[in-house]
Design a protein around this motif. Structure first.
Motif, mmCIF file in Angstrom:
data_model
loop_
_atom_site.group_PDB
_atom_site.id
_atom_site.type_symbol
_atom_site.label_atom_id
_atom_site.label_comp_id
_atom_site.label_asym_id
_atom_site.label_seq_id
_atom_site.Cartn_x
_atom_site.Cartn_y
_atom_site.Cartn_z
ATOM 1 N N THR A 66 -60.658 -8.334 32.038
ATOM 2 C CA THR A 66 -60.384 -7.490 31.492
ATOM 3 C C THR A 66 -60.734 -6.349 32.301
ATOM 4 O O THR A 66 -61.877 -5.652 31.765
ATOM 5 C CB THR A 66 -60.861 -7.357 29.988
ATOM 6 O OG1 THR A 66 -59.852 -8.714 29.917
ATOM 7 C CG2 THR A 66 -59.787 -6.337 28.739
ATOM 8 N N LEU A 68 -59.496 -1.736 31.099
ATOM 9 C CA LEU A 68 -59.312 -0.468 30.752
ATOM 10 C C LEU A 68 -58.631 0.209 31.864
ATOM 11 O O LEU A 68 -60.034 1.269 32.049
ATOM 12 C CB LEU A 68 -60.409 0.077 29.706
ATOM 13 C CG LEU A 68 -60.172 1.177 28.708
ATOM 14 C CD1 LEU A 68 -58.588 0.703 28.231
ATOM 15 C CD2 LEU A 68 -60.921 1.404 28.171
ATOM 16 N N HIS A 70 -58.199 4.046 31.848
ATOM 17 C CA HIS A 70 -57.831 5.250 31.549
ATOM 18 C C HIS A 70 -56.368 6.184 31.957
ATOM 19 O O HIS A 70 -56.627 6.007 33.197
ATOM 20 C CB HIS A 70 -59.181 6.237 30.815
ATOM 21 C CG HIS A 70 -59.641 5.930 30.215
ATOM 22 N ND1 HIS A 70 -59.702 5.397 29.111
ATOM 23 C CD2 HIS A 70 -61.554 5.349 30.456
ATOM 24 C CE1 HIS A 70 -60.629 4.980 27.927
ATOM 25 N NE2 HIS A 70 -61.431 4.666 28.965
ATOM 26 N N ILE A 92 -56.064 -3.166 29.426
ATOM 27 C CA ILE A 92 -55.226 -2.159 29.043
ATOM 28 C C ILE A 92 -54.652 -0.759 29.638
ATOM 29 O O ILE A 92 -55.915 -0.671 29.828
ATOM 30 C CB ILE A 92 -56.387 -2.288 27.929
ATOM 31 C CG1 ILE A 92 -56.610 -3.991 27.298
ATOM 32 C CG2 ILE A 92 -56.273 -1.664 26.250
ATOM 33 C CD1 ILE A 92 -57.479 -3.879 26.681
ATOM 34 N N THR A 94 -54.821 3.216 28.447
ATOM 35 C CA THR A 94 -54.973 3.984 27.607
ATOM 36 C C THR A 94 -53.610 5.296 27.798
ATOM 37 O O THR A 94 -53.292 5.560 29.419
ATOM 38 C CB THR A 94 -56.019 4.529 27.524
ATOM 39 O OG1 THR A 94 -56.362 5.443 28.507
ATOM 40 C CG2 THR A 94 -56.941 3.320 27.616
ATOM 41 N N LEU A 117 -59.942 4.617 20.367
ATOM 42 C CA LEU A 117 -60.974 3.464 21.721
ATOM 43 C C LEU A 117 -61.932 2.386 20.842
ATOM 44 O O LEU A 117 -61.779 1.345 21.849
ATOM 45 C CB LEU A 117 -62.189 3.903 22.676
ATOM 46 C CG LEU A 117 -60.871 5.069 23.686
ATOM 47 C CD1 LEU A 117 -61.524 5.348 24.826
ATOM 48 C CD2 LEU A 117 -59.803 4.384 24.885
ATOM 49 N N VAL A 120 -60.624 -1.298 20.824
ATOM 50 C CA VAL A 120 -60.167 -2.009 22.445
ATOM 51 C C VAL A 120 -61.001 -3.493 22.343
ATOM 52 O O VAL A 120 -60.249 -4.243 22.974
ATOM 53 C CB VAL A 120 -60.422 -1.399 23.358
ATOM 54 C CG1 VAL A 120 -60.610 -1.907 24.762
ATOM 55 C CG2 VAL A 120 -59.296 -0.093 23.457
ATOM 56 N N VAL A 123 -64.838 -5.111 27.461
ATOM 57 C CA VAL A 123 -63.694 -5.634 28.512
ATOM 58 C C VAL A 123 -64.864 -5.283 29.798
ATOM 59 O O VAL A 123 -66.315 -5.578 29.453
ATOM 60 C CB VAL A 123 -63.775 -3.920 29.311
ATOM 61 C CG1 VAL A 123 -62.083 -3.772 27.756
ATOM 62 C CG2 VAL A 123 -63.666 -2.482 29.378
ATOM 63 N N VAL A 126 -63.842 -0.637 33.153
ATOM 64 C CA VAL A 126 -63.582 0.264 32.530
ATOM 65 C C VAL A 126 -62.821 1.298 33.572
ATOM 66 O O VAL A 126 -63.738 1.962 35.274
ATOM 67 C CB VAL A 126 -63.850 1.146 31.530
ATOM 68 C CG1 VAL A 126 -64.248 2.356 31.378
ATOM 69 C CG2 VAL A 126 -64.378 0.289 30.574
ATOM 70 N N SER A 138 -66.424 5.120 26.233
ATOM 71 C CA SER A 138 -66.142 3.700 27.040
ATOM 72 C C SER A 138 -67.373 2.728 27.657
ATOM 73 O O SER A 138 -66.552 2.068 27.664
ATOM 74 C CB SER A 138 -64.953 4.051 28.109
ATOM 75 O OG SER A 138 -63.665 4.848 27.680
#
Length: 233
Positions: A66, A68, A70, A92, A94, A117, A120, A123, A126, A138
């Motif tokens: 997973t 994330l 940004h 995911i 953002t 955040l 979320v 994860v 990131v 994060s």
């Protein structure tokens, strides 16, 4: 490979010879597919390589992870979303609320407003291009054994900070993805024509594009990354 207008690449940061590739510079170049818009593909040497190296070289992203991302609607983030999705990761993205449709359209499985955040969860990776409080918050989302990577700023051992490096093989992979439609690049806005109204400077794309008012012989940051012509010999 013959150097010329059919190539694209990123010069070494220490080499400041705008617009010309001198002896030895070809090691950083990759063939540019003839059927790809040269203005669009000019994003690959900086944005594309940043996304690739952050995800795969530094974060070791793999299928089932997973991630994330940004700034997922931006120049770098939009490429990172697509590369991560193709690698089999759960993505995911953002950004601002107005970015939702764009980010989901790029292949993200979920979208979260940058200011929210907390929803979320944990994860594996990131991918950050923002820094500041977003980077700090994060760090709390990365599960044990995971990695946070950033091009914004170092963060006391909580993130891998890196600077993009020229890489001919990776650039060729990115160009091939663009040619086959597996990777979509967002086209930068055109610079204003001489005598026309001034361009809005609200986006990163427009800050990187060349100003039409630039004196002859001067080149901006965007030009250093655009396809260049090789010097004879």
């Amino acid at each position: 490979m013959e150097l010329g207008y059919g190539t694209t690449g990123l010069t070494d940061w220490a080499r400041r010879v705008p617009g010309r590739v001198h002896r030895g510079g070809g090691r950083n170049l990759a063939p540019l597919p003839a059927d790809v818009d040269h203005i669009v593909v000019a994003a690959l040497p900086i944005s594309g390589l940043t996304a690739w190296q952050g995800l795969f070289d530094h974060a070791r992203l793999a299928a089932g992870h997973t991630v994330l991302v940004h700034g997922a609607a931006g120049a770098v983030g939009s490429i990172a979303v697509q590369l991560a999705r193709e690698a089999g990761a759960y993505v995911i993205g953002t950004g601002r609320a107005s970015d939702r449709d764009v980010v989901l359209g790029l292949g993200a499985r979920a979208f979260v407003d940058t200011g929210d955040l907390g929803q979320v969860g944990e994860v594996d990776v990131v991918f950050d291009v923002i820094g500041g409080q977003v980077l700090e918050r994060s760090a709390e989302l990365v599960r044990p054994g995971g990695t946070q990577v950033t091009v914004a700023q170092p963060l006391d051992g909580q993130a891998v900070f890196f600077v993009v490096e020229p890489n001919r093989a990776q650039l060729a992979e990115l160009a091939e993805r663009v040619r086959t439609g597996r990777l979509t690049l967002r086209r930068p806005p055109r610079s204003p024509q001489p005598g026309g109204p001034p361009a809005r400077r609200s986006s990163r794309w427009s800050r990187l594009s060349r100003s039409s008012a630039q004196p002859p012989g001067r080149r901006g940051a965007w030009d250093r990354w655009a396809p260049t012509r090789a010097a004879p010999g």
